[in-house]
Design a protein around this motif. Structure first.
Motif, short mmCIF file in Angstrom:
data_model
loop_
_atom_site.label_atom_id
_atom_site.label_comp_id
_atom_site.label_asym_id
_atom_site.label_seq_id
_atom_site.Cartn_x
_atom_site.Cartn_y
_atom_site.Cartn_z
N PRO A 52 0.80 -1.24 0.00
CA PRO A 52 0.00 0.00 0.00
C PRO A 52 0.83 1.28 0.00
O PRO A 52 0.43 2.29 -0.60
N ARG A 53 1.97 1.24 0.64
CA ARG A 53 2.76 2.48 0.76
C ARG A 53 3.31 2.97 -0.57
O ARG A 53 3.76 4.12 -0.66
N PHE A 54 3.25 2.14 -1.60
CA PHE A 54 3.77 2.53 -2.91
C PHE A 54 2.67 2.85 -3.94
O PHE A 54 2.99 3.16 -5.09
N VAL A 55 1.42 2.78 -3.52
CA VAL A 55 0.33 2.97 -4.47
C VAL A 55 0.36 4.37 -5.09
O VAL A 55 0.23 4.53 -6.31
N ALA A 56 0.52 5.39 -4.28
CA ALA A 56 0.50 6.76 -4.80
C ALA A 56 1.65 6.97 -5.79
O ALA A 56 1.47 7.61 -6.84
N VAL A 68 -2.68 -0.80 -17.44
CA VAL A 68 -2.15 -1.60 -16.34
C VAL A 68 -2.78 -1.11 -15.04
O VAL A 68 -2.64 0.05 -14.66
N ARG A 69 -3.47 -2.01 -14.36
CA ARG A 69 -4.16 -1.65 -13.12
C ARG A 69 -3.21 -1.75 -11.93
O ARG A 69 -2.18 -2.43 -11.99
N ILE A 70 -3.58 -1.07 -10.85
CA ILE A 70 -2.78 -1.11 -9.63
C ILE A 70 -3.56 -1.88 -8.57
O ILE A 70 -4.66 -1.47 -8.16
N ALA A 71 -2.99 -2.99 -8.14
CA ALA A 71 -3.55 -3.77 -7.04
C ALA A 71 -2.66 -3.62 -5.82
O ALA A 71 -1.45 -3.47 -5.93
N THR A 72 -3.27 -3.65 -4.65
CA THR A 72 -2.51 -3.61 -3.41
C THR A 72 -3.11 -4.57 -2.42
O THR A 72 -4.19 -5.12 -2.63
N VAL A 73 -2.38 -4.80 -1.33
CA VAL A 73 -2.77 -5.81 -0.34
C VAL A 73 -3.17 -5.16 0.97
O VAL A 73 -2.59 -4.15 1.38
N VAL A 74 -4.16 -5.76 1.64
CA VAL A 74 -4.56 -5.31 2.97
C VAL A 74 -4.72 -6.53 3.87
O VAL A 74 -4.95 -7.64 3.41
N THR A 90 -7.80 -0.02 3.44
CA THR A 90 -8.48 -0.10 2.14
C THR A 90 -8.86 1.28 1.63
O THR A 90 -8.61 1.62 0.47
N ARG A 91 -9.44 2.08 2.50
CA ARG A 91 -9.88 3.41 2.08
C ARG A 91 -8.70 4.28 1.66
O ARG A 91 -8.78 5.01 0.67
N LYS A 92 -7.59 4.19 2.38
CA LYS A 92 -6.41 4.97 2.02
C LYS A 92 -5.84 4.50 0.69
O LYS A 92 -5.44 5.31 -0.15
N ALA A 93 -5.82 3.18 0.48
CA ALA A 93 -5.29 2.65 -0.77
C ALA A 93 -6.11 3.13 -1.96
O ALA A 93 -5.56 3.50 -3.01
N ILE A 94 -7.41 3.13 -1.81
CA ILE A 94 -8.29 3.61 -2.89
C ILE A 94 -8.06 5.10 -3.13
O ILE A 94 -7.96 5.56 -4.28
N ASP A 96 -5.37 6.70 -2.62
CA ASP A 96 -4.04 6.85 -3.23
C ASP A 96 -4.01 6.43 -4.69
O ASP A 96 -3.01 6.70 -5.39
N GLY A 97 -5.05 5.75 -5.14
CA GLY A 97 -5.11 5.40 -6.56
C GLY A 97 -5.18 3.92 -6.88
O GLY A 97 -5.06 3.55 -8.05
N ALA A 98 -5.38 3.06 -5.89
CA ALA A 98 -5.48 1.62 -6.16
C ALA A 98 -6.77 1.31 -6.91
O ALA A 98 -7.84 1.87 -6.61
N ASP A 99 -6.68 0.40 -7.87
CA ASP A 99 -7.84 -0.08 -8.60
C ASP A 99 -8.40 -1.36 -8.00
O ASP A 99 -9.60 -1.65 -8.14
N GLU A 100 -7.53 -2.13 -7.35
CA GLU A 100 -7.89 -3.46 -6.88
C GLU A 100 -7.33 -3.69 -5.49
O GLU A 100 -6.21 -3.25 -5.18
N ILE A 101 -8.09 -4.38 -4.66
CA ILE A 101 -7.70 -4.68 -3.29
C ILE A 101 -7.60 -6.19 -3.12
O ILE A 101 -8.56 -6.91 -3.40
#
Length: 256
Positions: A52-56, A68-74, A90-94, A96-101
Motif C-alpha cells: 500500500p505504501r507505494f500505491v501513490a 495496467v491496473r494497480i492492485a494492493t494488499v490489505v 483499504t480506504r487509504k489505498a483507494i 491513493d489510486g489503487a484499482d484493486e484490493i
C-alpha cells in the motif's frame, strides 16, 4: 487451449499477470522498475500488485488512463489485523489510486472455527471499496483441508468477492493445483461471476499452462480473461519473456 503453442500460451499468460513485488525490501526504485516491466515490448501485464505504501507513487508513474491496473494488499500477510484497521488501509489505498484490493482473510480465526470473522472482514472491506475489484486471499497452504478451502471460498463469494485467491506467497505452501480445483468448483457452483487468482510459486509458462487448462476444464471455454483469471507472480514474467523471445528459462519456484 488445445491448439496453443508455448508462445501463444506465454502471450496469453502475460495478459492475465498481476506482476508482483511484495518483497520486504521493496523500495521506490523497485516500483519504478516494476511499472516499466509491466509495460514491456511483448505487451502489458493486467496489473501490478504492490504494498500500500507505494500505491501513490505507482499511480503517479502510470497515470490515470493506463491499462495496467494497480492492485494492493490489505490485512497482509498475517490476516490478523482488526477489521477497523483493514477498512482504513483499504480506504487509504483507494484514495491513493489503487484499482484493486487483495484482502487476506483472518485464516487463523477461521481454522479455529470462527467463520463469522471471515464474513465480517470481507463484508466490511467490500463496503469500503464498492467500485473496486476485491480479491480475497484464503491462504490455502495454511488451511490445507479440502472441505475448509471449499468453505472459505463459499464465505468469500457470499460476501461479494470479485476474485478468490489462493495465497499470499509468504508461507511455505502457496498455489497448488489441488487448491485451485476446489476453488474453481466453488466458483462454478456459486453461479456468480467470480474470478480466480492462483498466486505464489508459479514461475514458468509450463506452470501457468497447467492452471489455465484446469480452469478451462472446470469453467468452460471462453471463461479465461483478465476479468475472471489472474496469476499472482513476480518470476513468471521472466519465463514469459524468454519463451516469447525464443529462448528457454527455468526459474526456481520460491514464494512469489
Amino acid at each position: 487451449m488445445e491448439l496453443l503453442g508455448p508462445r501463444e500460451i506465454a502471450a496469453f499468460a502475460l495478459s492475465l499477470l498481476d506482476l508482483t513485488n511484495l518483497r520486504d525490501d521493496c523500495d521506490a526504485s523497485a516500483i519504478e522498475t516494476l511499472c516499466k516491466r509491466a509495460q514491456g515490448p511483448n505487451g502489458n501485464a493486467a496489473a501490478i500488485c504492490i504494498w500500500p505504501r507505494f500505491v501513490a507513487q505507482a499511480r503517479g508513474i502510470l497515470g490515470t488512463s493506463n491499462p495496467v491496473r494497480i492492485a494492493t494488499v490489505v490485512n497482509f500477510p498475517s490476516g490478523n489485523l482488526p477489521v477497523s484497521e483493514v477498512v482504513e488501509e483499504t480506504r487509504k489505498a483507494i484514495a491513493d489510486g489503487a484499482d484493486e484490493i487483495d484482502l487476506v482473510i483472518p485464516y487463523a480465526k477461521f481454522l479455529a472455527g470462527d467463520e463469522a470473522s471471515v464474513s465480517e472482514m470481507v463484508r466490511a472491506v467490500r463496503a469500503a471499496c464498492p467500485n473496486s475489484c476485491l480479491k480475497v486471499i484464503l491462504e490455502t497452504g495454511e488451511i490445507k483441508d479440502a472441505a475448509l478451502i471449499r468453505r472459505a471460498s463459499e464465505l468469500a463469494i457470499a460476501e461479494g468477492a470479485d476474485f478468490i485467491k489462493t495465497s499470499t506467497g509468504k508461507v511455505q505452501v502457496n498455489a497448488t493445483l489441488e487448491a485451485a480445483d476446489i476453488m474453481l468448483q466453488a466458483i462454478r457452483d456459486s453461479r456468480k461471476k467470480v474470478g480466480f487468482k492462483p498466486a505464489g510459486g508459479i514461475s514458468t509458462v509450463a506452470d501457468a499452462d497447467l492452471y489455465l487448462r484446469l480452469a478451462e476444464t472446470i469453467m468452460g471455454a471462453n471463461w479465461l480473461m483478465p476479468s475472471t483469471f489472474r496469476f499472482g507472480a513476480s518470476g513468471l514474467l521472466d519465463d514469459i519473456s524468454a519463451v516469447l523471445s525464443g529462448s528457454t528459462s527455468a526459474r526456481a519456484s520460491t514464494g512469489y
